[in-house]
Motif scaffolding. Structure first.
Motif, PDB file in Angstrom:
ATOM      1  N   LEU A   1      39.916  -3.182  15.593  1.00 26.76           N
ATOM      2  CA  LEU A   1      39.102  -3.992  14.702  1.00 26.76           C
ATOM      3  C   LEU A   1      38.462  -3.135  13.614  1.00 26.76           C
ATOM      4  O   LEU A   1      38.449  -3.514  12.441  1.00 26.76           O
ATOM      5  N   MET A   2      37.949  -1.985  13.999  1.00 35.66           N
ATOM      6  CA  MET A   2      37.321  -1.087  13.022  1.00 35.66           C
ATOM      7  C   MET A   2      38.354  -0.624  11.987  1.00 35.66           C
ATOM      8  O   MET A   2      38.051  -0.547  10.788  1.00 35.66           O
ATOM      9  N   GLU A   3      39.568  -0.311  12.447  1.00 31.71           N
ATOM     10  CA  GLU A   3      40.623   0.109  11.519  1.00 31.71           C
ATOM     11  C   GLU A   3      40.983  -1.019  10.562  1.00 31.71           C
ATOM     12  O   GLU A   3      41.165  -0.792   9.360  1.00 31.71           O
ATOM     13  N   GLU A   4      41.057  -2.254  11.084  1.00 36.61           N
ATOM     14  CA  GLU A   4      41.380  -3.396  10.232  1.00 36.61           C
ATOM     15  C   GLU A   4      40.267  -3.637   9.218  1.00 36.61           C
ATOM     16  O   GLU A   4      40.531  -3.957   8.055  1.00 36.61           O
ATOM     17  N   ARG A   5      39.020  -3.503   9.633  1.00 36.68           N
ATOM     18  CA  ARG A   5      37.897  -3.677   8.706  1.00 36.68           C
ATOM     19  C   ARG A   5      37.926  -2.609   7.610  1.00 36.68           C
ATOM     20  O   ARG A   5      37.691  -2.894   6.436  1.00 36.68           O
ATOM     21  N   GLU A   6      38.182  -1.379   8.013  1.00 31.02           N
ATOM     22  CA  GLU A   6      38.248  -0.283   7.047  1.00 31.02           C
ATOM     23  C   GLU A   6      39.386  -0.511   6.055  1.00 31.02           C
ATOM     24  O   GLU A   6      39.232  -0.304   4.850  1.00 31.02           O
ATOM     25  N   LYS A   7      40.521  -0.985   6.556  1.00 27.01           N
ATOM     26  CA  LYS A   7      41.663  -1.278   5.699  1.00 27.01           C
ATOM     27  C   LYS A   7      41.317  -2.405   4.728  1.00 27.01           C
ATOM     28  O   LYS A   7      41.638  -2.323   3.534  1.00 27.01           O
ATOM     29  N   ALA A   8      40.615  -3.408   5.225  1.00 22.73           N
ATOM     30  CA  ALA A   8      40.216  -4.523   4.364  1.00 22.73           C
ATOM     31  C   ALA A   8      39.231  -4.051   3.297  1.00 22.73           C
ATOM     32  O   ALA A   8      39.322  -4.476   2.138  1.00 22.73           O
ATOM     33  N   ARG A   9      38.313  -3.167   3.639  1.00 25.02           N
ATOM     34  CA  ARG A   9      37.364  -2.633   2.659  1.00 25.02           C
ATOM     35  C   ARG A   9      38.093  -1.826   1.585  1.00 25.02           C
ATOM     36  O   ARG A   9      37.752  -1.906   0.402  1.00 25.02           O
TER      37      ARG A   9
ATOM     38  N   GLU B   1      41.172  -2.223   0.628  1.00 19.27           N
ATOM     39  CA  GLU B   1      41.914  -3.163  -0.216  1.00 19.27           C
ATOM     40  C   GLU B   1      40.979  -3.852  -1.195  1.00 19.27           C
ATOM     41  O   GLU B   1      41.326  -4.057  -2.364  1.00 19.27           O
ATOM     42  N   GLU B   2      39.776  -4.202  -0.758  1.00 18.89           N
ATOM     43  CA  GLU B   2      38.799  -4.817  -1.657  1.00 18.89           C
ATOM     44  C   GLU B   2      38.399  -3.843  -2.752  1.00 18.89           C
ATOM     45  O   GLU B   2      38.248  -4.221  -3.921  1.00 18.89           O
ATOM     46  N   GLY B   3      38.213  -2.584  -2.376  1.00 19.64           N
ATOM     47  CA  GLY B   3      37.834  -1.563  -3.350  1.00 19.64           C
ATOM     48  C   GLY B   3      38.921  -1.346  -4.382  1.00 19.64           C
ATOM     49  O   GLY B   3      38.637  -1.156  -5.565  1.00 19.64           O
ATOM     50  N   SER B   4      40.152  -1.361  -3.961  1.00 20.07           N
ATOM     51  CA  SER B   4      41.252  -1.125  -4.904  1.00 20.07           C
ATOM     52  C   SER B   4      41.455  -2.347  -5.799  1.00 20.07           C
ATOM     53  O   SER B   4      41.877  -2.221  -6.925  1.00 20.07           O
ATOM     54  N   GLN B   5      41.143  -3.546  -5.317  1.00 23.81           N
ATOM     55  CA  GLN B   5      41.286  -4.750  -6.136  1.00 23.81           C
ATOM     56  C   GLN B   5      40.167  -4.831  -7.174  1.00 23.81           C
ATOM     57  O   GLN B   5      40.356  -5.354  -8.254  1.00 23.81           O
ATOM     58  N   GLN B   6      38.999  -4.304  -6.848  1.00 26.96           N
ATOM     59  CA  GLN B   6      37.872  -4.352  -7.786  1.00 26.96           C
ATOM     60  C   GLN B   6      38.050  -3.345  -8.900  1.00 26.96           C
ATOM     61  O   GLN B   6      37.503  -3.489  -9.983  1.00 26.96           O
ATOM     62  N   SER B   7      38.795  -2.299  -8.693  1.00 25.32           N
ATOM     63  CA  SER B   7      38.977  -1.263  -9.710  1.00 25.32           C
ATOM     64  C   SER B   7      39.920  -1.682 -10.792  1.00 25.32           C
ATOM     65  O   SER B   7      40.752  -2.445 -10.798  1.00 25.32           O
TER      66      SER B   7
END
Length: 81
Positions: free
Chosen positions: A65-73, A75-81
């Motif tokens: 779960l922690m790995e999935e959350r980190e991966k999701a974060r 992905e969000e960071g790369s989409q915001q850039s």
């Protein structure tokens, strides 16, 4: 043999038989108690193994779960850039 001596002999024999029977009953109960203790120990060991298995499973799921959350974060960071 007099009546008194026969009575004493009979009472002595009955007490002896009663004592032997009581000792056997006590030994059987003690054996059963010891055996139930072994069964309780085996059940505790089985439960402990099950608890350890569940804990390891929970740790693995938490890590996933922690790995999935980190991966999701990320992905969000790369989409915001």
């Amino acid at each position: 043999m007099s009546k008194n001596s026969r009575a004493v002999l009979a009472v002595s024999a009955l007490l002896s038989v009663a004592t032997v029977v009581a000792v056997h009953v006590q030994q059987r109960r003690e054996r059963e108690r010891l055996h139930s203790g072994v069964l309780r120990d085996l059940e505790r060991q089985r439960q402990k193994k099950e608890n350890i298995r569940l804990l390891e499973e929970q740790i693995a799921l938490t890590k996933q779960l922690m790995e999935e959350r980190e991966k999701a974060r990320m992905e969000e960071g790369s989409q915001q850039s």
